[in-house]
Design an enzyme around this catalytic site. Sequence first.
Site, short mmCIF file in Angstrom:
data_model
loop_
_atom_site.label_atom_id
_atom_site.label_comp_id
_atom_site.label_asym_id
_atom_site.label_seq_id
_atom_site.Cartn_x
_atom_site.Cartn_y
_atom_site.Cartn_z
N LEU A 210 68.62 27.02 85.49
CA LEU A 210 69.47 28.01 84.83
C LEU A 210 69.61 27.68 83.35
O LEU A 210 69.96 26.56 82.98
CB LEU A 210 70.85 28.04 85.48
N LYS B 156 57.49 25.96 92.99
CA LYS B 156 56.42 26.96 93.10
C LYS B 156 55.08 26.34 93.47
O LYS B 156 54.11 27.04 93.76
CB LYS B 156 56.31 27.76 91.80
N LYS C 76 54.65 27.38 82.08
CA LYS C 76 55.45 27.56 83.30
C LYS C 76 55.80 29.02 83.61
O LYS C 76 56.32 29.30 84.68
CB LYS C 76 56.76 26.77 83.18
N SER D 197 67.23 27.70 81.10
CA SER D 197 65.99 27.32 80.42
C SER D 197 65.28 28.57 79.92
O SER D 197 65.57 29.69 80.35
CB SER D 197 65.08 26.55 81.38
N GLU E 130 54.33 36.61 92.25
CA GLU E 130 55.71 36.29 92.62
C GLU E 130 55.92 36.49 94.11
O GLU E 130 55.43 37.45 94.70
CB GLU E 130 56.68 37.17 91.83
#
Length: 628
Positions: free
Chosen positions: A453, A413, A371, A455, A553
């Site tokens: 949040l 994403k 990920k 992770s 990104e």
Amino acid sequence: MVKILHLQSMTRRSKRFLFLIVDSLIVPFSLYCAFALRYGTLWPQQQLSQSWALFAVMLVAGVALIVFFRLPYIKLHSFENQAMQRIAWVSVLLGLCAMITSYLLAMQAPRSVPLIFGAFFFLGAISMRIIALAVLTRSLNQHAERRPVAIYGAGAAGIQLAAALRQSHEARPVFFIDDNPNLHGLMITGLAVYSPEKLEKLLRKHEVHSVLMAMPSLPHARQQALLNKLSSLPVDVQILPSYIDMMAGKGMAKSFRTVPPDALLGRDKVALDTPEIAKTYAGRVVMVTGAGGSIGSELCRQLVNCNPARIILYEQGEYQLYSIDRDLAPMAALAGIPVVTRLGSVTNKARVTGVIEQEGVEIILHAAAYKHVPLVEHNELEGVRNNVLGTQVVAEAARAAQIERFILVSTDKAVRPTNIMGASKRMAELVIQDLQTRSEVTKFSMVRFGNVLGSSGSVLPLFQKQIAAGGPVTVTHAEVTRFFMTIPEAARLVLLAGAYAKGGDVFVLNMGEPKKIMDIAKQMILLSGRTVKDPVTGKGDISIEITGLRPGEKLYEELLIDDDSLCPTPHPKILCAEEAMLSQIEVASMLNEVNQSIDTADTLRLRRLIQKRVEGYRPPPSTERLIS
């Protein structure tokens, strides 16, 4: 002063023996004072000489009563009503013993002497402890490195907190802050209570750098508003979860937690507890792939509360599997739920099929994936192998075994991706959508997350490390925004998707408006008690540096490809979408191309395939020219 500090270093047994001696000496001293007060002279020699037997008897009785009522066991720092009651009982019984002894020995002492004697012992025992506590507290405040703290909340939790902190070697409370105007100006447990309007001035006056919020029952919305207000002050804000740990003798660092991840959400946590969850998983054999990851491990913990027949932990990493098994074992044993650990990759068809058949799996929660965007961007072949082909292997094994449900953990994403990680997750979704069209038994569904949040790889642990190191805090772009959710919310959403699944649906959580990463960085710096360094003047503690967007990104994320495809679910905060899909032939062709690209190690071929098959894919400028 050295003797006082030596008292602090004495063993508990030595301290109890010392208090036994002092309490015992107070007995004859109180009896002497009773005679002196009753006869109006400092030395009633005649009366004392006639009562020596009374002194001897009362000394023995006093020691016996002191031991029986465990007066030496009273802790100075916990001196409260129950302790005073025990001293009062000893005082009353001493007075009665004096009366009975005087009667039996036919003494001519006035009847008021035993009463005065009991009162003097009560005052003496209490005064001795109050003076000792005051001297010790003053000595510690002057000589120990105890940082001053303010307590926000003068209720029951705040009072208990103040009492606990007086035993702490790390901090000392100096005043209360409370919103209740009826408490302003009062002294509670020796500390003054002030209005919040005076907080900034008081912080400077007392050199306080930490504010401890002692309002564990405060609603989240009110707590969030208070945190936002306090974040403008140069203090470290910490929240008290429970004062029970502190009363058990733990240090301040163990009893407090810093501001939790959900305080950065900018919204209330979504309540996702519904009866459908327990009904869906109760009595079922549930397999979690990627069980050792941030989401997978939380899924396993929450599954224990759903009373499944068995939980199968499937994980490629040996240490990750060991860690979640060790963490889950006590909870599962208490609930009477067997836990099975299985090592293996999701790309290993024989292993996946064998585990499903051997364990009789009925539900699969597929959380195994690579990920991290930059890593997958530079290792695209392995990223697609694991995320796309791994999903295909597990999903086809699930369909062949005719299991009940298969839930794919996806990401925001995957929507119009600009990176290989997001594109690989969208391709995995396309595989699942295609399989659903040919599945008569298994219900295939997908869940899209925002940023989770806390992770691994999220901004929260990264910013925490950077702040602890003194900065700088790195942000890729000043305008980058993301949707955020907590790990429990993410895991609960997966479980709910399994409950609501009809087949081929995409579930997302209504997470409100996206938040700027820059705002989160500033908020974390302020909540840690530091200030953001001004790039012009250089004033402040922690600087924020813009490092530039990483490969793949983008500035903002989306949750849905087509906003018009939304349909309601039984939960008002969970949305469901029916999105466009590829045909069976197109999916087969896509998977064939993926295999060919991996077999020939042809990264450009893979990127061309992604650009062709993944709707909205926008490759980074650095690779766009090569694949066009």
